[in-house]
Motif scaffolding. Structure first.
Motif, short mmCIF file in Angstrom:
data_model
loop_
_atom_site.label_atom_id
_atom_site.label_comp_id
_atom_site.label_asym_id
_atom_site.label_seq_id
_atom_site.Cartn_x
_atom_site.Cartn_y
_atom_site.Cartn_z
N PHE A 169 0.82 -1.20 0.00
CA PHE A 169 0.00 0.00 0.00
C PHE A 169 0.86 1.26 0.00
CE2 PHE A 169 -3.85 -2.25 2.19
CZ PHE A 169 -4.09 -2.93 1.01
N THR A 170 1.94 1.22 0.78
CA THR A 170 2.84 2.38 0.81
C THR A 170 3.44 2.64 -0.56
OG1 THR A 170 3.39 1.96 3.13
CG2 THR A 170 4.90 3.34 1.89
N ASN A 171 3.85 1.57 -1.25
CA ASN A 171 4.42 1.75 -2.57
C ASN A 171 3.39 2.32 -3.55
OD1 ASN A 171 6.85 1.09 -4.39
ND2 ASN A 171 5.14 0.22 -5.51
N HIS A 172 2.12 1.91 -3.38
CA HIS A 172 1.07 2.46 -4.24
C HIS A 172 0.91 3.96 -3.99
CE1 HIS A 172 -2.43 2.60 -6.76
NE2 HIS A 172 -3.17 3.08 -5.76
N LEU A 173 1.06 4.36 -2.74
CA LEU A 173 1.00 5.79 -2.43
C LEU A 173 2.17 6.54 -3.07
CD1 LEU A 173 -0.12 5.73 1.31
CD2 LEU A 173 -1.52 6.07 -0.72
N TYR A 174 3.34 5.89 -3.13
CA TYR A 174 4.46 6.48 -3.86
C TYR A 174 4.06 6.71 -5.32
CZ TYR A 174 7.54 4.89 -0.02
OH TYR A 174 8.14 4.67 1.20
N GLN A 175 3.38 5.73 -5.89
CA GLN A 175 2.96 5.84 -7.30
C GLN A 175 2.02 7.02 -7.49
OE1 GLN A 175 1.15 2.30 -8.94
NE2 GLN A 175 0.17 3.46 -10.58
N ILE A 176 1.07 7.17 -6.56
CA ILE A 176 0.14 8.30 -6.66
C ILE A 176 0.89 9.61 -6.55
CG2 ILE A 176 -1.74 9.50 -5.46
CD1 ILE A 176 -2.89 6.75 -4.76
N GLY A 177 1.85 9.67 -5.60
CA GLY A 177 2.66 10.88 -5.46
C GLY A 177 3.43 11.19 -6.73
N GLN A 178 3.97 10.15 -7.36
CA GLN A 178 4.71 10.34 -8.61
C GLN A 178 3.79 10.86 -9.72
OE1 GLN A 178 6.47 6.79 -10.34
NE2 GLN A 178 8.14 8.00 -11.21
N GLU A 179 2.57 10.31 -9.79
CA GLU A 179 1.62 10.76 -10.81
C GLU A 179 1.28 12.24 -10.62
OE1 GLU A 179 -1.59 8.08 -10.23
OE2 GLU A 179 -0.62 6.41 -11.30
N ILE A 180 1.06 12.65 -9.37
CA ILE A 180 0.74 14.06 -9.10
C ILE A 180 1.90 14.95 -9.50
CG2 ILE A 180 0.28 15.74 -7.25
CD1 ILE A 180 -1.29 13.48 -5.81
N CYS A 181 3.12 14.50 -9.20
CA CYS A 181 4.31 15.28 -9.58
C CYS A 181 4.41 15.40 -11.10
CB CYS A 181 5.57 14.62 -9.03
SG CYS A 181 5.82 14.84 -7.26
N PHE A 188 9.86 13.87 -9.35
CA PHE A 188 9.53 13.02 -8.21
C PHE A 188 10.74 12.88 -7.28
CE2 PHE A 188 9.11 8.60 -6.44
CZ PHE A 188 8.02 8.85 -5.61
N ASP A 189 11.94 13.03 -7.82
CA ASP A 189 13.17 12.91 -7.02
C ASP A 189 13.19 13.86 -5.83
OD1 ASP A 189 14.11 10.91 -8.59
OD2 ASP A 189 15.61 12.10 -9.64
N ILE A 190 12.47 14.97 -5.94
CA ILE A 190 12.44 15.95 -4.85
C ILE A 190 11.85 15.32 -3.59
CG2 ILE A 190 11.41 18.13 -4.08
CD1 ILE A 190 11.60 19.15 -6.92
N LEU A 191 10.96 14.34 -3.76
CA LEU A 191 10.30 13.71 -2.60
C LEU A 191 11.11 12.57 -1.99
CD1 LEU A 191 6.59 13.46 -3.85
CD2 LEU A 191 7.52 15.04 -2.15
N LYS A 192 12.15 12.11 -2.66
CA LYS A 192 12.87 10.92 -2.19
C LYS A 192 13.57 11.11 -0.84
CE LYS A 192 13.30 8.65 -6.66
NZ LYS A 192 14.18 8.15 -7.73
N PRO A 193 14.17 12.28 -0.55
CA PRO A 193 14.73 12.46 0.81
C PRO A 193 13.66 12.39 1.90
CG PRO A 193 15.69 14.05 -0.70
CD PRO A 193 14.56 13.40 -1.44
N LEU A 194 12.45 12.87 1.60
CA LEU A 194 11.33 12.80 2.55
C LEU A 194 10.93 11.34 2.77
CD1 LEU A 194 9.07 14.10 4.24
CD2 LEU A 194 7.73 14.28 2.13
#
Length: 253
Positions: A169-181, A188-194
């Motif tokens: 589920f967490t990985n799917h949320l990563y996917q949603i975050g990437q789509e929004i970006c 999307f790389d900007i979110l990777k340190p977070l």
């Protein structure tokens, strides 16, 4: 030296082959695969068989196939009273055919074909019908991992459900975050340190103590602004459910 036969050629089987090959305490006798070419780069070709009748005697047979195929595979094994285990997180030990001694050898990790993994830190959950067989599994597990646990079928089922939440589920949320970006031309790389910091925090904090964000703060203005911004109904519904869950601190909604 414990002699092992692996049955399967998917991601779990391939990673186990790599791990066992490095161990000095076990020997891979054979690997069963319908498609021999899938494993030819990992083990000697002559050790790969595609006929159950060609299986040689081993101390341990590890079935690493999909959950739906475990029973059928265990039924087709042409021997009796051998130690046979599966690697499933959800299937009961009783899924295995009764003609052999049964057990579970479950490495709790996400396995991808082209991603190398350090098996020494992977938790391996073990179950067996008797103490002797458990000790065999424990020796095999400790030859490749420093994290070995006795876990029964009910506990393993709970673990697997929890793993779906924290991993799939967490990985799917990563996917949603990437789509929004991507929709807004933001790397999307900007979110990777977070993402990395979020994962690091739970090494020292319980998740409930590490929780931050507008839902935790009950920041209704920000929450409403986010919901107004989201036009994708699926994303909006997920946002609402997770926000409510955080606000209720995991209690029933």
């Amino acid at each position: 030296m414990i002699r092992i036969t692996l049955i399967g050629s998917g991601n779990v089987a391939q990673h186990l082959i790599k791990a066992f090959t490095k161990s000095e305490l076990v020997e891979i006798v054979q690997v069963f695969s319908r498609k021999k070419e899938k494993l030819s780069s990992l083990i000697e070709f002559e050790k790969i068989v595609s006929n159950y009748e060609d299986l040689k005697e081993s101390d341990l047979y590890i079935i690493a196939v999909t959950d739906n195929a475990i029973t059928e595979v265990s039924q087709q094994l042409p021997f009796n009273n051998q130690l046979v285990v599966h690697t499933s997180g959800t299937a009961s030990i009783e899924t295995l055919d009764d003609k052999n001694r049964k057990g579970v050898f479950y490495p709790l990790q996400t396995f991808s074909k082209n991603k190398e993994i350090d098996f020494s830190v992977i938790p391996i959950c073990l179950e067996a019908d008797n103490t002797f067989d458990f000790r065999v599994l424990e020796t095999v597990a400790k030859s490749i991992s420093k994290a070995v646990f006795p876990i029964n079928s009910e506990q393993r089922k709970a673990l697997h459900v929890a793993a779906v939440f924290v991993n799939n589920f967490t990985n799917h949320l990563y996917q949603i975050g990437q789509e929004i970006c991507e929709e807004n031309q933001v790397p999307f790389d900007i979110l990777k340190p977070l993402i990395q910091e979020t994962a690091e925090k739970i090494k020292t904090l319980d998740p409930v103590d590490a929780q931050t964000g507008p839902a935790k703060r009950n920041d209704s203005n920000t929450i409403e602004a986010h919901l107004e911004y989201l036009t994708n109904e699926n994303q909006k519904n997920i946002y609402k459910i997770l926000t409510q869950s955080i606000q209720h601190n995991g209690k029933k909604l």
